[in-house]
Design a protein around this motif. Structure first.
Motif, PDB file in Angstrom:
ATOM      1  N   UNK A  48      -4.648   2.356   1.121  1.00  0.00           N
ATOM      2  CA  UNK A  48      -4.776   0.935   0.803  1.00  0.00           C
ATOM      3  C   UNK A  48      -3.850   0.617  -0.364  1.00  0.00           C
ATOM      4  N   UNK A  49      -2.917  -0.320  -0.158  1.00  0.00           N
ATOM      5  CA  UNK A  49      -1.923  -0.588  -1.189  1.00  0.00           C
ATOM      6  C   UNK A  49      -1.438  -2.028  -1.132  1.00  0.00           C
ATOM      7  N   UNK A  50      -1.435  -2.675  -2.276  1.00  0.00           N
ATOM      8  CA  UNK A  50      -0.718  -3.930  -2.460  1.00  0.00           C
ATOM      9  C   UNK A  50       0.688  -3.540  -2.915  1.00  0.00           C
ATOM     10  N   UNK A  51       1.679  -3.713  -2.042  1.00  0.00           N
ATOM     11  CA  UNK A  51       3.026  -3.222  -2.357  1.00  0.00           C
ATOM     12  C   UNK A  51       3.651  -3.953  -3.534  1.00  0.00           C
ATOM     13  N   UNK A  52       3.064  -5.071  -3.968  1.00  0.00           N
ATOM     14  CA  UNK A  52       3.600  -5.773  -5.138  1.00  0.00           C
ATOM     15  C   UNK A  52       3.153  -5.129  -6.450  1.00  0.00           C
ATOM     16  N   UNK A  53       2.239  -4.159  -6.383  1.00  0.00           N
ATOM     17  CA  UNK A  53       1.740  -3.456  -7.563  1.00  0.00           C
ATOM     18  C   UNK A  53       2.618  -2.220  -7.780  1.00  0.00           C
TER      19      UNK A  53
END
Length: 302
Positions: A48-53
């Motif tokens: 699970x990843x928010x690629x903007x982080x």
């Protein structure tokens, strides 16, 4: 291990499957979408990843030995164009930052056939100049900017950039209500026993079935040597609505769909460079793609 961002989306999931079929270990990232397609269940690692982080993105390298990146994650534009560009730019830059920090071999980034808009020569091939033109969608504008940003960001790093000019892709996991390609909507209507509006027989253009597109990208990531940094990803042959209707009617006895005379084929993408460097050729023509897709949709909502 190969990282595929947006790996539970349509193109990402089929890319992950093709990489797995080639014997690769794969980790995919997902943010809003959490359902793992049946053909990936138990075969792939999901993060699970928010690629903007940026910090969270780079931390993936602490948990996995990532050798290559396929960056396919992206957002859907809303009413705020600056917000859309900011979000997708952050994801792109984090992927490029990670590629340099981890010293991966290749970093592939999604572009689009839309970069050719305004180019009158057909079929479209990678050596054509990209003209200045009014672009109909924010996504296309961003994809056109992605290409030089990617190649310049990785210059001198030892990481090979791979710009993926992705064509009109459809198939399992495609949103059947999407306005961008109508065949899934017609299959939905057919499965509901409805009669969709007739099509112009000779309209058509570029398209590629998703399993073929995923395999093309997988080959670009695993082929030992690539002679170029930019590749068209599609079927390399145009389709016509006549083919679509014939295939739909063959797949479902009794289903009838009228054709209107006339129409014209839009440009399509040449894949000679892709084929020459990787040996890729599409497995599916329109008839076999529709047979496969009808079988899939008989048991899946999208």
């Amino acid at each position: 291990m190969i990282l595929v961002t947006g790996g539970l989306g349509m193109i990402g999931a089929h890319t992950a499957r093709a990489l797995l079929d080639l014997g690769q270990e794969v980790v995919v990232t997902a943010y809003r979408r959490t359902d793992v397609p049946s053909f990936l269940a138990g075969r792939v690692t999901v993060e699970s990843l928010d690629v903007t982080d940026r910090d969270a993105f780079l931390a993936l390298g602490d948990r996995h030995d990532i050798t290559d990146i396929v960056h396919l994650a992206g957002s859907i534009p809303g009413d705020d164009p600056v917000g859309f560009f900011r979000t997708d730019m952050a994801g792109l830059l984090n992927a490029l930052d990670a590629a340099r920090a981890w010293g991966v071999r290749r970093c592939a980034v999604a572009s689009s056939l839309g970069v050719y808009i305004g180019q009158t020569e057909s079929p479209w091939h990678e050596d054509l100049a990209l003209p200045t033109a009014d672009l109909p969608l924010l996504i296309i504008a961003f994809k056109k900017a992605v290409e030089p940003l990617t190649t310049h960001s990785l210059q001198g790093s030892g990481v090979q950039p791979v710009v993926l000019r992705i064509g009109t892709i459809w198939g399992p996991l495609y949103d059947p209500e999407s306005p961008f390609f109508y065949v899934p909507r017609y299959v939905s209507a057919m499965l509901r026993g409805e009669q969709p509006p007739p099509l112009n027989a000779d309209d058509g253009g570029d398209c590629c079935y998703a399993p073929d597109a995923g395999r093309a990208i997988a080959l670009l990531m695993t082929t030992e040597t690539l002679r170029h940094n930019t590749y068209n990803v599609s079927s390399g042959r145009p389709f016509s609505n006549r083919e679509v209707v014939d295939a739909l009617q063959a797949s479902t006895p009794g289903f009838q769909l009228d054709l209107k005379p006339g129409g014209q084929s839009d440009p399509y993408m040449d894949i000679s460079r892709l084929s020459d460097d990787t040996g890729f050729s599409p497995t599916f023509d329109m008839a076999s793609a529709i047979r496969d897709y009808v079988a899939w949709r008989s048991h899946n909502p999208r």
